[in-house]
Design a protein around this motif. Structure first.
Motif, PDB file in Angstrom:
ATOM      1  N   THR A 394       0.785  -1.481  -0.006  1.00 14.82           N
ATOM      2  CA  THR A 394      -0.061   0.020   0.007  1.00 14.82           C
ATOM      3  C   THR A 394       0.840   1.364   0.107  1.00 14.82           C
ATOM      4  N   GLY A 395       2.108   1.207   0.218  1.00 12.16           N
ATOM      5  CA  GLY A 395       3.004   2.584   0.512  1.00 12.16           C
ATOM      6  C   GLY A 395       4.416   2.044   0.081  1.00 12.16           C
ATOM      7  N   GLU A 396       5.238   3.263   0.387  1.00 12.59           N
ATOM      8  CA  GLU A 396       6.502   3.116  -0.202  1.00 12.59           C
ATOM      9  C   GLU A 396       7.458   2.206   0.568  1.00 12.59           C
ATOM     10  N   GLY A 397       8.443   1.488  -0.130  1.00 12.05           N
ATOM     11  CA  GLY A 397       9.017   0.446   0.382  1.00 12.05           C
ATOM     12  C   GLY A 397      10.282   1.068   1.169  1.00 12.05           C
ATOM     13  N   SER A 398      11.201   0.464   1.524  1.00 12.26           N
ATOM     14  CA  SER A 398      12.416   0.670   2.060  1.00 12.26           C
ATOM     15  C   SER A 398      13.660   0.696   1.372  1.00 12.26           C
ATOM     16  N   ASP A 399      14.817   1.234   1.536  1.00 13.93           N
ATOM     17  CA  ASP A 399      16.254   1.037   0.833  1.00 13.93           C
ATOM     18  C   ASP A 399      16.847  -0.166   1.731  1.00 13.93           C
ATOM     19  N   TYR A 400      16.309  -0.437   2.786  1.00 17.80           N
ATOM     20  CA  TYR A 400      17.126  -1.573   3.580  1.00 17.80           C
ATOM     21  C   TYR A 400      16.113  -2.656   3.632  1.00 17.80           C
ATOM     22  N   SER A 401      16.877  -3.956   3.692  1.00 17.47           N
ATOM     23  CA  SER A 401      16.169  -5.202   3.641  1.00 17.47           C
ATOM     24  C   SER A 401      15.659  -5.405   5.186  1.00 17.47           C
ATOM     25  N   ASN A 402      16.051  -4.875   6.065  1.00 17.22           N
ATOM     26  CA  ASN A 402      15.898  -5.241   7.568  1.00 17.22           C
ATOM     27  C   ASN A 402      14.817  -4.427   8.389  1.00 17.22           C
ATOM     28  N   PHE A 403      14.764  -3.087   7.859  1.00 14.26           N
ATOM     29  CA  PHE A 403      13.920  -1.969   8.587  1.00 14.26           C
ATOM     30  C   PHE A 403      13.587  -1.074   7.658  1.00 14.26           C
ATOM     31  N   PHE A 404      12.523  -0.239   7.947  1.00 10.78           N
ATOM     32  CA  PHE A 404      12.329   1.159   7.389  1.00 10.78           C
ATOM     33  C   PHE A 404      12.864   2.335   8.117  1.00 10.78           C
ATOM     34  N   GLU A 405      13.501   2.999   7.429  1.00  9.88           N
ATOM     35  CA  GLU A 405      14.201   3.936   7.901  1.00  9.88           C
ATOM     36  C   GLU A 405      13.477   5.108   8.511  1.00  9.88           C
TER      37      GLU A 405
END
Length: 444
Positions: A394-405
């Motif tokens: 539903t929204g933007e993903g993260s640059d990191y595989s382990n957490f949302f910054e």
């Protein structure tokens, strides 16, 4: 553990439960009054186990090997290890005969690799509970798993004040997440109409060792605390994965020399005398744009589903289409009750505050750029299948595989100050030709 007894029964000689015999006469002692405990070992009922689909591996798992570790409260010199071939009926019986007044604790473990079973047999109950030095770990990637052979544990105690029958249930040392489908339906208009592929679906940060027990007391053999720690947390406010209202707060201490991305040699027999990773698919503090999948063989199949985007696999959304789109997954992913998540936390954090616990990670390629959607798996429960019908983006993903910054915001107020006014009536200008000093030097 002093004595080792192996009972390998040909299937043709197996009898139904109601007709079982005392098949270990060497255990019987004479002299004092003795009593017999009949141990009935059953596997816990659960959903069928599968891997990618029905054509890949068998759909059912069961008990293919049984190892009993028998500990005495008084006659500890009689502690022993017994290997059984399971009865195909689903219930395997074993008889133990002891002197009146004795108390015995029985730990049953199913589907252990032979080297692991042998290593455990050489240790005491105190060693079983030593999760700091960890002298007898059950290492997942040391062949303690297959899709039809999942490791299981169970325990019971028996008092020998009279003949008795004890039922012992086995539970799997695994949890499983079944992913049905993925839906792309972003609320942000900027994300609509993109070309989107699923690159990977994976379970990450899986602890690779399970310590046999959490207690060295036979007094804990009647409860699942012996294996899985404290239970009875209540309410979905705990943040448990799947909104389970109650279950085990599983924990395990960090053993000596432990690190999230470290390795260690258990020093056991056979395949256990080599280096093993502490964590499978570790993504804790991994750099931007990377999903680390280091599992191999059957462990890779068990923890990750990958799609060859270059050949067109994994298409989730087509460029130009702004309505919701989906793709079928139909994949089961497995986790081990190793060093799992024993607290609540958010997937949103600063880089230096991210958590090293298990996660379900979706990696998408959105217009050619990798974006990650890590989902915390909090309080995963043993012997449990989490059936996830769909996961909706539903929204933007993260640059990191382990957490949302986590983003930090600062508010600034900017204003223009009025000019200050100062009247200057006169300035004397000039110097004395002899002294070189200003003449007058007055500003009025």
């Amino acid at each position: 553990m002093r004595r080792i007894l192996s009972l390998l029964l040909p299937l043709a000689l197996m009898l139904p439960v109601s007709c079982s015999k005392d098949i270990e006469p060497q255990q019987i002692r004479t002299g004092d009054e003795e009593h017999t405990a009949t141990i009935q070992i059953r596997a816990s009922g659960s959903a069928q186990t599968k891997a990618q689909n029905t054509s890949d591996v068998p759909l059912t798992d069961g008990v293919q090997r049984l190892d009993l570790y028998i500990f005495h409260q008084t006659a500890t010199e009689d502690d022993r290890h017994v290997t059984l071939t399971p009865d195909p009926s689903g219930t395997t019986e074993y008889k133990i005969r002891e002197k009146k007044g004795e108390r015995v604790g029985i730990i049953a473990m199913a589907n252990l690799d032979a080297d692991t079973a042998e290593m455990l047999a050489s240790h005491t109950l105190s060693d079983f509970a030593d999760d700091y030095n960890m002298p007898c770990p059950i290492v997942w990637t040391a062949n303690n798993f297959d899709f039809d052979r999942i490791p299981m544990v169970g325990a019971k105690d028996a008092y020998f004040n009279g003949d008795t029958t004890v039922e012992l249930e086995l539970r799997r040392l695994m949890w499983r997440v079944d992913v049905g489908s993925i839906v792309y339906d972003p609320e942000d208009e900027r994300l609509r109409g993109k070309d989107v592929f699923v690159k990977n679906i994976a379970i990450t940060n899986i602890g690779n060792h399970f310590n046999p027990t959490k207690s060295s007391s036979i007094g804990h053999f009647y409860t699942w605390y012996l294996f899985f720690g404290n239970g009875e947390y209540a309410g979905s406010s705990t943040g448990a994965f799947g909104d389970i209202d109650d279950g085990f707060r599983f924990y395990t201490n960090a053993p000596t020399g432990w690190s999230q991305n470290g390795t260690w040699n258990p020093g056991g027999p056979g395949i256990l005398n080599q280096e093993y990773p502490r964590t499978i698919n570790n993504n804790y503090q991994i750099e931007k744009g990377v999903l680390n999948i280091d599992a191999t063989g059957k462990y890779l199949t068990a923890t990750c589903q990958s799609y060859n985007v270059a050949s067109g696999q994994g298409r989730l959304a087509t460029a130009g289409v702004t309505t919701a789109q989906s793709m079928s997954v139909g994949k089961s992913l497995y986790g081990f009750m190793g060093r799992g998540c024993f607290s609540t936390y958010s997937a949103v954090s600063a880089y230096n505050k991210q958590q090293p616990y298990p996660k379900l990670v979706i990696e998408l390629s959105i217009d050619g750029v990798s974006r990650f959607y890590p989902i915390p798996i909090i309080y995963p429960q043993p012997n449990t299948v989490y059936q996830v019908d769909k996961i909706t983006i539903t929204g933007e993903g993260s640059d990191y595989s382990n957490f949302f910054e986590e983003k930090y915001y600062a508010t600034f107020t900017i204003s223009v100050k009025d000019w200050d006014e100062l009247e200057v009536n006169n300035i004397d200008v000039g110097v004395d030709p002899i002294t070189g000093q200003p003449v007058g030097g007055q500003q009025n």
